[in-house]
Design a protein around this motif. Sequence first.
Motif, PDB file in Angstrom:
ATOM      1  N   SER A 286      85.985  24.900  38.596  1.00 33.10           N
ATOM      2  CA  SER A 286      86.463  25.779  37.539  1.00 33.10           C
ATOM      3  C   SER A 286      87.017  24.958  36.383  1.00 33.10           C
ATOM      4  O   SER A 286      87.593  23.886  36.574  1.00 33.10           O
TER       5      SER A 286
ATOM      6  N   GLU B   4      89.533  25.492  34.996  1.00 28.16           N
ATOM      7  CA  GLU B   4      90.979  25.458  35.182  1.00 28.16           C
ATOM      8  C   GLU B   4      91.427  24.402  36.181  1.00 28.16           C
ATOM      9  O   GLU B   4      92.627  24.259  36.433  1.00 28.16           O
ATOM     10  N   ASP B   5      90.502  23.658  36.748  1.00 25.60           N
ATOM     11  CA  ASP B   5      90.844  22.614  37.717  1.00 25.60           C
ATOM     12  C   ASP B   5      91.766  21.594  37.056  1.00 25.60           C
ATOM     13  O   ASP B   5      91.411  20.989  36.038  1.00 25.60           O
TER      14      ASP B   5
ATOM     15  N   CYS C  37      82.335  24.951  35.218  1.00 29.72           N
ATOM     16  CA  CYS C  37      81.935  26.284  34.784  1.00 29.72           C
ATOM     17  C   CYS C  37      83.157  27.094  34.349  1.00 29.72           C
ATOM     18  O   CYS C  37      84.287  26.788  34.738  1.00 29.72           O
TER      19      CYS C  37
ATOM     20  N   ASP D 141      76.394  25.820  41.910  1.00 28.34           N
ATOM     21  CA  ASP D 141      77.185  26.189  43.089  1.00 28.34           C
ATOM     22  C   ASP D 141      78.264  25.150  43.377  1.00 28.34           C
ATOM     23  O   ASP D 141      79.249  25.446  44.068  1.00 28.34           O
TER      24      ASP D 141
ATOM     25  N   PRO E 223      84.914  30.580  34.741  1.00 24.32           N
ATOM     26  CA  PRO E 223      84.856  31.765  35.608  1.00 24.32           C
ATOM     27  C   PRO E 223      84.567  33.035  34.802  1.00 24.32           C
ATOM     28  O   PRO E 223      85.148  33.248  33.738  1.00 24.32           O
ATOM     29  N   MET E 224      83.650  33.861  35.304  1.00 24.64           N
ATOM     30  CA  MET E 224      83.213  35.065  34.597  1.00 24.64           C
ATOM     31  C   MET E 224      83.553  36.315  35.410  1.00 24.64           C
ATOM     32  O   MET E 224      83.772  36.245  36.616  1.00 24.64           O
ATOM     33  N   SER E 225      83.559  37.439  34.716  1.00 31.44           N
ATOM     34  CA  SER E 225      83.755  38.724  35.377  1.00 31.44           C
ATOM     35  C   SER E 225      82.694  39.710  34.909  1.00 31.44           C
ATOM     36  O   SER E 225      81.877  39.400  34.030  1.00 31.44           O
TER      37      SER E 225
ATOM     38  N   ASP F  53      76.926  36.150  33.576  1.00 32.44           N
ATOM     39  CA  ASP F  53      76.708  34.826  34.164  1.00 32.44           C
ATOM     40  C   ASP F  53      77.083  33.682  33.221  1.00 32.44           C
ATOM     41  O   ASP F  53      77.405  32.585  33.687  1.00 32.44           O
ATOM     42  N   SER F  54      77.021  33.915  31.902  1.00 33.00           N
ATOM     43  CA  SER F  54      77.317  32.803  31.000  1.00 33.00           C
ATOM     44  C   SER F  54      77.630  33.320  29.609  1.00 33.00           C
ATOM     45  O   SER F  54      77.411  34.494  29.294  1.00 33.00           O
TER      46      SER F  54
END
Length: 231
Positions: free
Chosen positions: A169, A171-172, A205, A165, A207-209, A213-214
Amino acid sequence: MPDALDAGYRPLSLLMERRHITGQASGLIARCGDIPVYTADREVLAGLTGYELTRGILCAMRRPQLPSVEEVCANACRVAVLEGIVDPTNVGAIFRSAAALHMDAVLVTPTCCDPLHRRSVRVSMGTIFQIPWTYIGSDSSQWPQPGLERLGKLGFKTAAMALSDTAVSIEDPALNSEHRLAIVLGTEGDGLAPRTIAGCDYTVCIPMSHQVDSLNVAAASAVAFWQLRQR
């Protein structure tokens, strides 16, 4: 095999189909010098090795002495760290992605599958002999500590690839701004150990769609290496 020879691995003996001695393997035999060359028909070789040989040539080689972590990381800005990954297929695939997607080196924890497992070598397409790598610690008591601390002293920030949690990301922009970054990947199923995640500078992590979850660790490594490469 040519990649291993180019990397300085010393051949001990060769095993091949008879037809390859004066054919496909002739150049390799010349490169290997005065070592035994054993031969048999394809059926015999398949019985010895347990699988159908794709090119009919096997070579036993002496393992070289691995460099230290400090030597491997001396000029590296991006390294991959493999924690306890036990599937040789995944290890080989990660090495291939690391070589292709701008990692400078790979560090392997003591509980990880041997990168020189024959399946890992085959899946890696020989990149195990091309990208610098070594073990980070000689036994399980040396990871995650003092292994993570060792990386910190070498100037690396550590990024644990894990579901959390509090994860940022991939992409940070802060991640790409790090001059030296170690991307830590965990075993299939359980992922990274909680102590490892707690000891890293970042938890990251992808990001997923579609409620996925992984990703498999080999697939996740490719995404991470490309996104976090030094620009």
